[in-house]
Enzyme design. Structure first.
Site, mmCIF file in Angstrom:
data_model
loop_
_atom_site.group_PDB
_atom_site.id
_atom_site.type_symbol
_atom_site.label_atom_id
_atom_site.label_comp_id
_atom_site.label_asym_id
_atom_site.label_seq_id
_atom_site.Cartn_x
_atom_site.Cartn_y
_atom_site.Cartn_z
ATOM 1 N N THR A 209 46.190 -37.091 118.904
ATOM 2 C CA THR A 209 46.073 -36.013 119.880
ATOM 3 C C THR A 209 44.618 -35.876 120.334
ATOM 4 O O THR A 209 44.334 -35.785 121.527
ATOM 5 C CB THR A 209 46.522 -34.686 119.244
ATOM 6 O OG1 THR A 209 45.981 -34.624 117.924
ATOM 7 C CG2 THR A 209 48.019 -34.577 119.183
ATOM 8 N N PHE B 146 48.303 -26.331 122.837
ATOM 9 C CA PHE B 146 48.325 -26.302 121.372
ATOM 10 C C PHE B 146 49.573 -25.602 120.834
ATOM 11 O O PHE B 146 49.588 -25.122 119.705
ATOM 12 C CB PHE B 146 47.057 -25.635 120.839
ATOM 13 C CG PHE B 146 45.816 -26.470 121.074
ATOM 14 C CD1 PHE B 146 45.535 -27.567 120.279
ATOM 15 C CD2 PHE B 146 44.950 -26.174 122.117
ATOM 16 C CE1 PHE B 146 44.399 -28.351 120.496
ATOM 17 C CE2 PHE B 146 43.817 -26.945 122.352
ATOM 18 C CZ PHE B 146 43.542 -28.040 121.537
ATOM 19 N N CYS C 151 49.016 -24.859 116.939
ATOM 20 C CA CYS C 151 48.207 -25.844 116.238
ATOM 21 C C CYS C 151 47.146 -25.188 115.356
ATOM 22 O O CYS C 151 46.337 -24.405 115.828
ATOM 23 C CB CYS C 151 47.511 -26.724 117.272
ATOM 24 S SG CYS C 151 46.485 -27.996 116.533
HETATM 25 C C1 HEM Z 1 50.668 -28.131 115.663
HETATM 26 C C2 HEM Z 1 48.648 -30.027 119.645
HETATM 27 C C3 HEM Z 1 44.806 -31.447 117.003
HETATM 28 C C4 HEM Z 1 47.109 -30.132 112.979
HETATM 29 C C5 HEM Z 1 50.432 -28.509 116.968
HETATM 30 C C6 HEM Z 1 51.302 -28.197 118.085
HETATM 31 C C7 HEM Z 1 50.744 -28.744 119.196
HETATM 32 C C8 HEM Z 1 49.510 -29.380 118.787
HETATM 33 C C9 HEM Z 1 51.311 -28.708 120.615
HETATM 34 C C10 HEM Z 1 52.619 -27.416 118.007
HETATM 35 C C11 HEM Z 1 53.748 -28.350 117.713
HETATM 36 C C12 HEM Z 1 55.125 -27.703 117.710
HETATM 37 O O1 HEM Z 1 55.274 -26.520 118.057
HETATM 38 O O2 HEM Z 1 56.072 -28.410 117.346
HETATM 39 C C13 HEM Z 1 47.424 -30.563 119.264
HETATM 40 C C14 HEM Z 1 46.468 -31.149 120.185
HETATM 41 C C15 HEM Z 1 45.384 -31.529 119.451
HETATM 42 C C16 HEM Z 1 45.669 -31.212 118.056
HETATM 43 C C17 HEM Z 1 46.688 -31.287 121.699
HETATM 44 C C18 HEM Z 1 44.096 -32.173 119.885
HETATM 45 C C19 HEM Z 1 43.609 -32.140 121.083
HETATM 46 C C20 HEM Z 1 45.077 -31.194 115.685
HETATM 47 C C21 HEM Z 1 44.193 -31.468 114.576
HETATM 48 C C22 HEM Z 1 44.869 -31.118 113.432
HETATM 49 C C23 HEM Z 1 46.157 -30.603 113.845
HETATM 50 C C24 HEM Z 1 42.787 -32.036 114.688
HETATM 51 C C25 HEM Z 1 44.447 -31.175 111.977
HETATM 52 C C26 HEM Z 1 43.296 -31.428 111.551
HETATM 53 C C27 HEM Z 1 48.262 -29.471 113.370
HETATM 54 C C28 HEM Z 1 49.197 -28.881 112.424
HETATM 55 C C29 HEM Z 1 50.216 -28.290 113.200
HETATM 56 C C30 HEM Z 1 49.883 -28.547 114.597
HETATM 57 C C31 HEM Z 1 49.080 -28.895 110.915
HETATM 58 C C32 HEM Z 1 51.428 -27.522 112.679
HETATM 59 C C33 HEM Z 1 51.060 -26.081 112.527
HETATM 60 C C34 HEM Z 1 52.195 -25.232 111.952
HETATM 61 O O3 HEM Z 1 53.311 -25.305 112.466
HETATM 62 O O4 HEM Z 1 51.935 -24.518 110.978
HETATM 63 N N1 HEM Z 1 49.339 -29.219 117.423
HETATM 64 N N2 HEM Z 1 46.912 -30.633 117.997
HETATM 65 N N3 HEM Z 1 46.250 -30.665 115.203
HETATM 66 N N4 HEM Z 1 48.697 -29.254 114.654
HETATM 67 FE FE1 HEM Z 1 47.756 -29.859 116.337
#
Ligand code: HEM
Length: 462
Positions: free
Chosen positions: A272, A400, A407
Site C-alpha cells: 500500500t 484508509f 487503517c
Molecule cells: C486497514 C489502507 C498502510 C496496517 C486498512 C484499511 C485500508 C487501509 C483501506 C481498511 C481495510 C478494510 O476495511 O477492510 C492503507 C493504505 C496504506 C496503509 C492506503 C498506505 C498508504 C498501512 C501500514 C500498516 C497498515 C503502513 C502497518 C504498519 C493496517 C492494519 C489494518 C489496516 C493492521 C486493519 C485495522 C483493523 O481492522 O483493526 N488499511 N493502509 N496499513 N491497515 Fe492499512
C-alpha cells in the site's frame, strides 16, 4: 429497489461477468462501470454477486458503524485461514482478540509514537538514496520495485527489528518470496471453486510450506525477544506488543496472535505504501509545476540536512497534499467491504438484507464531480488544501477505510511517504525518459505497472 433490480453489466450464464473484468487491472473496469451504472451496481462472478458502491451519499450511510460492520470476505478470508490468522486486518470486529489487539496497538501507532520510528525509517530511506546516487548515467530505476524494497524493509525494522536487506539483493528474501506466494494463492482461490482448490495438490503443499516458513521465522524473533528479558528493546512494535496490556480486559496478547500481527503489518503495510510513493512520483513527473512547488517546500524545510527530523517531516504540508491527492485518485487499497447488521434501506430506496456485503469502491467514490468539481478526475493538490477539505464531509475521502476498522498504520505510512518523497526531491531530478503512460496492476493492492524512470543527483545542491 430490491437487490435483483440493482443495475450492472449483463453477463453470460455460469461465468457471470468474469469476462468483463480484467484480472490484472479490474479497478479501471470497475471505475468505468460506476460511471455507466451509477452509485451502486452489481457484478456477478462465479460463485458470488458483488455489490459495488461509490455514490458519496450511499457511502456515508455505509460508513455508519452503528448500522454496518466490516466483512472479512474473498481474499481476506482466505488469508485469515492461514498464517495471517486473526491479525487486526482479517479478524471480525466481534472477536475479543481484535479488541484487545486494537486497544494495545493504538498507542504505538499514534502520531506521537512515530517520533520513535524516525531513526529506523531514515536508516532504510538512506539505503534507497545511496542506491539511486550510485547509478551510472542512463541506468533506469524500477520505481514500484525499489519502493517495495523500501517499505518492506521499513516495516520489518520498525515492526520487529529485522532486516530483509532488500537493497542488497536481486531476488527477494525467502520470507518475502513465501509471503508473495501466499498472497497470490489467496487471490487465486477467490477465482476458484472449492473443489478446484482442493485438487491443486502442489499449490496446497507449497502454501503449507510457505506458511510454516513464515510462522517459524517470526516465531523465532518473538522467542528471542522474550529470552532477552529486561534488556529487550521495547520501542519497536514487537516490544510494545510483548509488554502491552489491554486496559479494558487487563490482558496481554498471546504469542500466536503477536505472530499474526507481525505478518499482518508486513502484508498490510508494504505494498500500500509503496504504491502510494509510486503514484506520487508518477504524478509529480507529469505535473512539473506541482513538482517545483513541492521541491521549493522541501528545500526550505529540509535545507541540506542529511537526516530530516520528525518536526521537519511534519512541516512538509504541500508534500502531504501531493500524497493525499495521489491517494484520492489511486487509493492503493482500492476498497473495503461492509454489511448491515439488520435488513436496511440505503439512499432511501435500496433494500439491503442483513449481512449483504457492500464493497465501497474508493477510486470511483474519490472521483465524484459533485464533491471535487468538474476536474475531479485530474491530479491537483489544491483539492487537498486545508480550506477546501474543511468544506467536504469526511465520508467522501476514505483511502484508509473507515470507523473502528480504519487503517491503524495511517500515520506510519504518511510519515514514511513524506520523509522519502521529501528526500527524493531534495536530492534528485526525476526524468521521464520513456514518457510513461499510466497502466495499473492490481493484486491485493493497486500500483503503476512497469513504471521506470531515470534519476540524476541534482546539480545545484550537495
Ligand atoms: C486497514 C489502507 C498502510 C496496517 C486498512 C484499511 C485500508 C487501509 C483501506 C481498511 C481495510 C478494510 O476495511 O477492510 C492503507 C493504505 C496504506 C496503509 C492506503 C498506505 C498508504 C498501512 C501500514 C500498516 C497498515 C503502513 C502497518 C504498519 C493496517 C492494519 C489494518 C489496516 C493492521 C486493519 C485495522 C483493523 O481492522 O483493526 N488499511 N493502509 N496499513 N491497515 Fe492499512
Amino acid at each position: 429497489i430490491e437487490l435483483d433490480q440493482i443495475p450492472g453489466p449483463h453477463g453470460l450464464p455460469l461465468v457471470g461477468n468474469a469476462f468483463d473484468i480484467d484480472a490484472h487491472n479490474p479497478i479501471e473496469g470497475f471505475i468505468a462501470m460506476a460511471g455507466e451504472y451509477g452509485p451502486i451496481f452489481k457484478v456477478t462472478v462465479p460463485g458470488s454477486t458483488r455489490l459495488m458502491v461509490s455514490g458519496p451519499e450511499l457511502v456515508e450511510e455505509i460508513c455508519d458503524d452503528s448500522r454496518f460492520d466490516k466483512i472479512v470476505g474473498g481474499g481476506l478470508a482466505n488469508l485469515r485461514n492461514g498464517v495471517v490468522g486473526a491479525g487486526l486486518f482479517t479478524a471480525d470486529t466481534d472477536d475479543p482478540l481484535w479488541h484487545r489487539a486494537h486497544n494495545i496497538l493504538m498507542a504505538p501507532f499514534s502520531v506521537q509514537a512515530m517520533r520513535d520510528y524516525m531513526p529506523r525509517m531514515l536508516d532504510i530511506a538512506d539505503q534507497l538514496m545511496e542506491k539511486w546516487a550510485r547509478l551510472n548515467p542512463g541506468e533506469e530505476v524500477d520505481v514500484p520495485a525499489d519502493m517495495t524494497r523500501l517499505t518492506l524493509d521499513t516495516i520489518a525494522l520498525c515492526g520487529f527489528g529485522f532486516r530483509f536487506n532488500s537493497f542488497y539483493r536481486d531476488t527477494p528474501h525467502p520470507f518475502v518470496q513465501a509471503m508473495v506466494r501466499v498472497l497470490g494463492e489467496s487471490q487465486a482461490r477467490m477465482r476458484q471453486l472449492p473443489l478446484q482448490a482442493r485438487l491443486r495438490v502442489r499449490a496446497q503443499r507449497q502454501l503449507e510450506e510457505d506458511q510454516a516458513f513464515m510462522a517459524d521465522l517470526v516465531g523465532r524473533l518473538i522467542a528471542e525477544r522474550r529470552a532477552e528479558g529486561e534488556a529487550a528493546d521495547t520501542t519497536d512494535l514487537l516490544g510494545r506488543m510483548i509488554t502491552g496490556v489491554d486496559k479494558q480486559s487487563g490482558e496481554g496478547l498471546p504469542d500466536d496472535n503477536i505472530r499474526a500481527q507481525c505478518i499482518t503489518f508486513l502484508v498490510a503495510g508494504h505494498e500500500t505504501t509503496s504504491g502510494l510513493l509510486s503514484f506520487a512520483i508518477y504524478y509529480l513527473l507529469k505535473n512539473p509545476e506541482v513538482l517545483a512547488r513541492a521541491r521549493a517546500e522541501v528545500d526550505e524545510v529540509f535545507g541540506d540536512t542529511a537526516a530530516p527530523t520528525f518536526e521537519q517531516v511534519h512541516r512538509l504540508t504541500y508534500v502531504r497534499q501531493v500524497l493525499d491527492e495521489s491517494l484520492r485518485l489511486w487509493p492503493t487499497a482500492p476498497g473495503f467491504t461492509r454489511a448491515p447488521f439488520q435488513d436496511t434501506v440505503i439512499g432511501g430506496r435500496y433494500a439491503i438484507p442483513a449481512h449483504t456485503p457492500l464493497t465501497v469502491l474508493t477510486p470511483a467514490l474519490h472521483r465524484s464531480t459533485s464533491v471535487w468539481g468538474p476536474d475531479a478526475g485530474e491530479f491537483n493538490p489544491e483539492h487537498m488544501a486545508p480550506e477546501r477539505l474543511a468544506a467536504v464531509s469526511p465520508a467522501v475521502y476514505k483511502p484508509f477505510g473507515t470507523g473502528m476498522r480504519a487503517c491503524i498504520g495511517r500515520q506510519f505510512a504518511l510519515q514514511e511517504a513524506a520523509l522519502v518523497l521529501g528526500m527524493v526531491l531534495q536530492r534528485f531530478d526525476l526524468i521521464d525518459h520513456l514518457d510513461y503512460q499510466l497502466r495499473t496492476r492490481t493484486t491485493l493492492t493497486v500500483k503503476p505497472d512497469e513504471f521506470h524512470i531515470q534519476v540524476v543527483p541534482r546539480p545545484d545542491v550537495h
